[in-house]
Design a protein around this motif. Structure first.
Motif, short mmCIF file in Angstrom:
data_model
loop_
_atom_site.label_atom_id
_atom_site.label_comp_id
_atom_site.label_asym_id
_atom_site.label_seq_id
_atom_site.Cartn_x
_atom_site.Cartn_y
_atom_site.Cartn_z
N SER A 71 -3.94 -5.22 4.06
CA SER A 71 -3.69 -3.80 4.28
C SER A 71 -2.77 -3.19 3.23
O SER A 71 -2.39 -2.03 3.33
N GLY A 72 -2.39 -3.98 2.23
CA GLY A 72 -1.63 -3.43 1.12
C GLY A 72 -0.15 -3.72 1.13
O GLY A 72 0.58 -3.29 0.22
N ARG A 73 0.31 -4.47 2.10
CA ARG A 73 1.73 -4.82 2.12
C ARG A 73 2.01 -5.93 1.10
O ARG A 73 1.13 -6.73 0.78
N THR A 74 3.26 -5.99 0.64
CA THR A 74 3.66 -7.00 -0.35
C THR A 74 4.92 -7.71 0.14
O THR A 74 5.79 -7.08 0.74
N SER A 119 12.89 7.61 -0.02
CA SER A 119 12.13 6.59 0.69
C SER A 119 12.86 6.14 1.96
O SER A 119 14.02 6.48 2.21
N ASP A 126 9.06 2.21 3.90
CA ASP A 126 8.59 1.93 2.54
C ASP A 126 9.06 0.55 2.08
O ASP A 126 8.33 -0.15 1.38
N CYS A 144 6.87 -2.58 7.91
CA CYS A 144 6.55 -1.87 6.66
C CYS A 144 5.26 -1.06 6.85
O CYS A 144 4.39 -1.45 7.62
N CYS A 145 5.15 0.00 6.09
CA CYS A 145 3.93 0.81 6.19
C CYS A 145 2.76 0.13 5.48
O CYS A 145 2.95 -0.69 4.57
N GLN A 146 1.57 0.45 5.93
CA GLN A 146 0.38 -0.03 5.26
C GLN A 146 0.24 0.66 3.89
O GLN A 146 0.78 1.72 3.66
N GLY A 147 -0.48 -0.02 2.99
CA GLY A 147 -0.77 0.60 1.70
C GLY A 147 0.20 0.22 0.61
O GLY A 147 -0.20 -0.23 -0.47
N TRP A 148 1.50 0.41 0.87
CA TRP A 148 2.48 0.12 -0.19
C TRP A 148 3.78 -0.50 0.34
O TRP A 148 4.70 -0.75 -0.42
#
Length: 380
Positions: A314-317, A197, A267, A286-290
């Motif tokens: 957009s899926g970020r945490t 990652s 990531d 950070c990337c979108q999605g995860w």
């Protein structure tokens, strides 16, 4: 050090401590009286302690004075209070700024290290009776983070210390009682970094470099370190950083630079500065999605966080991390064991060894950004 009694029972003793009398004022080595340990408490002869940035921040801003700072420490049990069965005189211990009672809802959950009984203590007094164990001529001197290790002797709740092997050097492993463990845990427990990652770390102090070490152990393919101090570039490589980025040398925004390096965002991002504005930057890198952002820093000002909802849509945490998610009494012995086996680095974070009398030098070095960890050695 002198004792007020020759009895076999613990008595009040007198020792030297570095007392902070007001915000930002140089610490003063004073003769203080240290009470005997009360039920479920232990008194510790401090061997080594290091200066953590949270000590510096609290010294500059907090209102409770006079106070004895210090929470990242190792020592030897001098005496035990009534009811204490897990410690004996002579045991080697690490102090814990956040404790573990092992019986509350959080301690038994398997999901949290936020002990409801012995969690973060900010009031400057002991848990059991809301009193201090330090005094000068009868006037109370307040505790810090349930430890107060800038003293030859200190008293802590037995849930705020963990026994360690007699074979490991106390002057090294004191760093595991806060900074190094916090960074490793953020990488392993909170983020659970996966092999291959990409990782970006904002702030390359001891905590940030410990995140880097944790990412390296997990096999991250890219570990990007972001810091405005160019001197951090070389030492960062020691802990696994593959790319060093100085925002002052970038024409584009730092998140644009990170997105280019990582082909669309990292990531994992870690905010290790204590700047809530930087949390938004970390999220954007950070990337979108995860993409997962973990915040470890403690802000001195502007504690409120503002972020556009689209970041999360957009899926970020975004996750917070206290002490890297470690249950301190249960988990720290495993880190000490890893150090003994040379599976993790600790010695390399120690940039200065300082005598107790020169403790103010450690504050100066940290304020000027000229150290990682200063280990302060107490008199034998």
């Amino acid at each position: 050090m002198s004792s007020s009694s020759s009895s076999s029972f613990p008595a009040v003793l007198t020792c030297k401590a570095a007392v902070a009398w007001g915000p930002g004022q140089p610490l003063v080595i004073e003769e203080v009286e240290v009470s005997p340990p009360q039920p479920m408490e232990i008194r510790i002869k401090v061997v080594s302690t290091s200066l953590c940035r949270s000590d510096l921040s609290a010294w500059e801003t907090q209102a409770i004075f006079p106070r004895i700072f210090g929470h990242e420490a190792s020592g030897v049990v001098e005496s035990v209070g009534p009811g204490v069965t897990e410690f004996s005189e002579g045991d080697h211990v690490l102090t814990l700024f956040t404790g573990e009672c092992k019986t509350c809802r959080h301690c038994t959950s398997g999901k949290s290290n936020m002990c409801q009984v012995l969690g973060l203590e900010r009031r400057g007094v002991m848990h059991s009776d809301q009193k201090t164990r330090f005094s000068i001529k009868g006037k109370p001197i307040y505790h810090y983070c349930a430890v107060s290790s800038f003293s030859e002797y200190t008293v802590v709740h037995s849930g705020c210390a963990v026994k360690v092997s007699l074979a490991v050097p106390l002057e090294k492993i004191c760093l595991l009682s806060c900074g190094v463990a916090a960074g490793l845990g953020a990488a392993w427990n909170v983020a659970d970094i996966s092999k291959g990652s990409t990782v970006v770390i904002y702030g390359l102090g001891t905590v940030g470099l410990s995140v880097a070490q944790g990412a390296k152990v997990r096999g991250a393919s890219q570990i990007i370190g972001v810091d405005i101090n160019p001197e951090k570039s070389e030492i960062a490589k020691t802990f696994g950083v593959t790319h060093f980025v100085n925002p002052k040398e970038c024409n584009d925004s730092i998140q644009q630079v990170i997105n280019r390096i990582t082909d669309g965002g990292a990531d994992y991002a870690f905010e290790c500065i204590g700047d809530t504005g930087m949390i938004t930057t970390a999220l954007q890198s950070c990337c979108q999605g995860w993409g997962l952002t973990v915040t470890l820093g403690v802000p001195k000002v502007n504690p409120e966080l503002t972020a556009h909802y689209g970041m999360f849509l957009s899926g970020r945490t975004l996750k917070g991390s206290l002490f890297g998610g470690w249950k301190p009494k249960s988990d720290l012995p495993s880190l000490v064991d890893m150090y003994s086996k040379k599976d993790i680095q600790i010695d390399e974070y120690i940039t200065h060894n300082i005598s107790f009398e020169d403790i103010n030098q450690a504050f100066t070095l940290m304020k000027e950004g000229k150290c990682l960890r200063c280990v302060i050695h107490l008199p034998a």
